[in-house]
Enzyme design. Structure first.
Site, PDB file in Angstrom:
ATOM      1  N   GLU A   1      -3.630   4.804   6.625  1.00 29.65           N
ATOM      2  CA  GLU A   1      -2.154   5.355   6.553  1.00 29.65           C
ATOM      3  C   GLU A   1      -3.353   7.216   5.923  1.00 29.65           C
ATOM      4  OE1 GLU A   1      -2.333   1.689   6.160  1.00 29.65           O
ATOM      5  OE2 GLU A   1      -0.029   1.721   7.140  1.00 29.65           O
TER       6      GLU A   1
ATOM      7  N   HIS B   1       7.494  -5.869   1.766  1.00 22.50           N
ATOM      8  CA  HIS B   1       8.017  -5.121   3.610  1.00 22.50           C
ATOM      9  C   HIS B   1       9.424  -4.946   2.914  1.00 22.50           C
ATOM     10  CE1 HIS B   1       4.523  -6.638   5.248  1.00 22.50           C
ATOM     11  NE2 HIS B   1       4.297  -5.834   6.436  1.00 22.50           N
TER      12      HIS B   1
END
Lengths: 323, 343
Positions: free
Chosen positions: B76, B145
């Site tokens: 990322e 998440h």
């Protein structure tokens, strides 16, 4: 060495000298308390930025580090605007909003000094990606230090550049110390250049005090990148004469080490070699020295005569548009 | 073509598709956004592949090719940072940060590079990028998440933050975000992906910084964000049917910039405020909006503002616990009654 044109040789010496004069002057101004904040100086590493940028034009990009003045000068950023930025003046390269650690000039392909160690690796992938998507032949040189070599971002960036075959070269300026921590301590690799193998890219170790060696290695890497063959990792080993930041007591390194590198000073080396081979004359080199000193003095006068930004300038340039 | 219905997921896909057709500098990258589509090892086995873990970007690689639809490694920092500098050098990248919770591994590139670059350069660069990211609880996806965390990004100067609640808004706001010259974080609530709604064909842009009154009312202003807009509307319906209470539901749609005027003028009309936010409560949009109203319009308030938020905890896994965590229409009804002084 033979194939470098006279003009390029003159340019190389002129840029290296300008960097040296600029940094020595900044050290002096800082010691006099005339510069706000703090500065990280590039003296001793000139051959790296200049040897690489000698192959680049304004359409090519570089990403830089907290030690970014040398990269700026090598990439052609105006030293008046640089000096004014260090003084925090409105005429600075970033209107006084960035300072030493964020000097930038995107119009010159200089994507900013960077206060975050390892911050530039991903950015270099971005300008490389723009070149790839738009089909331009622009190349990005990513300068980073030996300290940044241990940041995850650099590993992610080198891997990404390699799988996408981005036109990027990674130039590790190993100046032997990450702040105060010696590279033999912080780095598990024998040479940082060895890490190229892990990303399936050439890894080249060069003497970062020898501008001819850097020029040659960078030339091959940049040509490879322009051909679409992907990135190269160059480790250029050199020494910073000043501390990590200016005022650093330098208690972590030895006088012998410094003497050894002073003997190999990049400007002296260049001078000796071009004179031995009659490529340039002493008069030419002396004239460059004098011009560089005068240009830096003029930059200081420009910066000191420039106004500070209006305090309300604090509020602008956060967004292009914010209703 | 009135009445064309599509899902929130399809609306987002259409916004990206239209902008990529219109502007060749728009690219999209992220983990699995092509999902292996058009890679040699799956040649001849269908063109669609994954198209994102929840299929939001399906079909884009087929139409635009892999130069503009880029699967990334699970790196990322590298690809978000690449998006920053690609934006600064002429592209309009959309980077997909799969779940917002993953900002932990790339915040430097968002916060220290993307958000600050223009300012540090004295306004001499722009960063027209979008980070699309999934938010929200309800998938039993537990602590890493399921967060919302948009208040974290709204806090940061240089970033714009967008939280759409309907398919119509998602398309129009994403088109605006892609065209915007500043970095925009676009938060997509995963529970909304299958929600259907009316979405016009073709391009339309909803300006950033313009709230939408999702339901007009007289008695109390409920400011709700993202998925919470739907819970607020349900609560409003039940309150109207049960006690004849008239609730106005204001959806800010973008948190930075925030349409302060629409919120203030609604409160000036209703004299009561409830803020509903699925994000954690401390230093949040809920506290921010309450502060806004109390500093600018306290004389119009007939009672203390109420907040309905997630608790100050991590999102839990067990369905029993997660259901407790998420604000509910019942809690909103209770808060409206409290605001009205009825309990």
């Amino acid at each position: 060495m033979a194939e470098i044109s006279r003009d390029t040789l003159l340019w190389i010496y002129e840029r290296m000298r300008l960097i040296r004069c600029f940094e020595d002057k900044v050290a002096e101004l800082f010691a006099q308390g005339l510069l706000p904040g703090f500065v990280h100086l590039y003296a001793g590493e000139e051959a790296i930025a200049v040897g690489v940028c000698a192959h680049l034009t304004d359409r090519d990009y570089i990403t830089s580090t907290h030690r970014g003045h040398g990269h700026c000068i090598a990439k052609g950023v105006d030293i008046n605007a640089m000096m004014a930025e260090l003084f925090g003046k409105a005429t600075g390269a970033c209107k006084g909003k960035g300072g030493s650690m964020h000097i930038a000039d995107v119009s010159k392909g200089m994507l900013g000094a960077n206060g975050i160690v390892g911050g530039g690796g991903p950015l270099a992938c971005g300008s490389g990606l723009t070149a790839k998507v738009t089909g331009s032949d622009s190349v990005t040189a990513c300068f980073f230090g030996d300290g940044a070599a241990e940041q995850g971002t650099m590993h992610e960036a080198m891997n990404l550049a390699a799988i996408w075959k981005l036109p990027v070269i990674f130039v590790c300026e190993n100046n032997l110390y990450a702040e105060s921590t010696p590279w033999f301590y912080h780095c598990a690799a024998r040479d940082i250049a060895d890490r190229g193998v892990a990303y399936n890219m050439p890894g080249i170790l060069v003497d970062g005090t020898d501008v001819f060696a850097v020029y040659e290695a960078a030339g091959e890497a940049i040509a490879r990148a322009r051909r679409g063959e992907g990135p190269t990792l160059i480790e250029a080993r050199a020494f910073r004469y000043y501390g990590h930041f200016q005022g650093d007591p330098l208690t972590y390194r030895t006088p012998e080490e410094e003497e050894e590198y002073r003997r190999r000073d990049p400007l002296d080396q260049f001078r000796r070699r071009v004179l031995e081979r009659n490529l340039l004359t002493a008069d030419e080199l002396d004239a460059i020295d004098a011009r560089a000193r005068e240009a830096v003095e003029a930059a200081v006068r420009f910066a000191q005569a420039s106004p500070y930004p209006a305090p309300e300038e604090c509020l602008t340039d956060v967004y292009v548009k914010y209703p | 073509m009135a009445g064309r219905s599509m899902t929130f997921r399809e609306a987002i896909n259409e916004a990206i598709r239209l902008e990529m057709r219109r502007d060749p500098t728009v690219i999209i990258m992220g983990e699995d956004v092509a999902g292996g589509a058009r890679l040699p090892h799956v040649e001849g086995r269908g063109e669609e592949a994954w198209g994102g873990v929840l299929g939001v970007t399906k079909g884009l690689a087929k139409e635009f090719g892999r130069t503009r639809v880029l699967d990334t490694p699970i790196s990322e920092s590298a690809f978000i940072g690449a998006a920053v500098a690609a934006a600064a050098t002429g592209l309009r990248p959309i980077a997909e940060l799969m779940f917002v919770d993953f900002f932990g591994v790339c915040m430097d590139q968002i916060f220290n590079q993307g958000a600050k670059l223009r300012y540090m350069f004295g306004g001499k660069a722009k960063v027209p990028m979008v980070i699309r990211t999934m938010v929200g609880a309800g998938f039993r996806a537990a602590g890493q998440h399921s967060g919302c965390h948009y208040s974290v990004f709204t806090h940061m100067p240089g970033l714009k933050t967008v939280v759409p609640s309907t398919p119509y808004d998602a398309k129009g706001l994403l088109i605006s975000a892609i065209r915007d010259d500043d970095p925009v974080i676009f938060f997509e609530h995963k529970v909304l992906y299958d929600m259907e709604g009316e979405v016009p064909e073709g391009e339309y842009a909803i300006p950033l910084g313009q709230a939408d009154i999702k339901r007009e009312g007289r008695d109390v202003t409920v400011v709700a964000i993202g998925r919470m807009v739907h819970f607020a509307l349900e609560a409003a319906e039940r309150l109207a049917a049960g006690d004849g209470v008239s609730v106005e539901v204001v959806d800010p749609r973008t948190l930075s910039p925030l349409d302060e005027e629409t919120i203030i003028s609604s409160v000036k009309k209703t004299h009561r405020l409830v803020v509903v936010d699925e994000d954690n409560p401390r230093c949040s949009m809920a506290t921010d909006i309450v502060a806004l109203v109390t500093t600018r319009a306290i004389e119009y308030l007939d009672g203390p503002p109420q907040m309905v938020t997630a608790p100050h905890t991590v999102v839990p896994f067990s369905p029993v616990l997660e259901d407790y965590y998420i604000p509910s229409p019942e809690k909103i009804i209770q808060a409206v009654n409290t605001a009205l002084g009825r309990v």
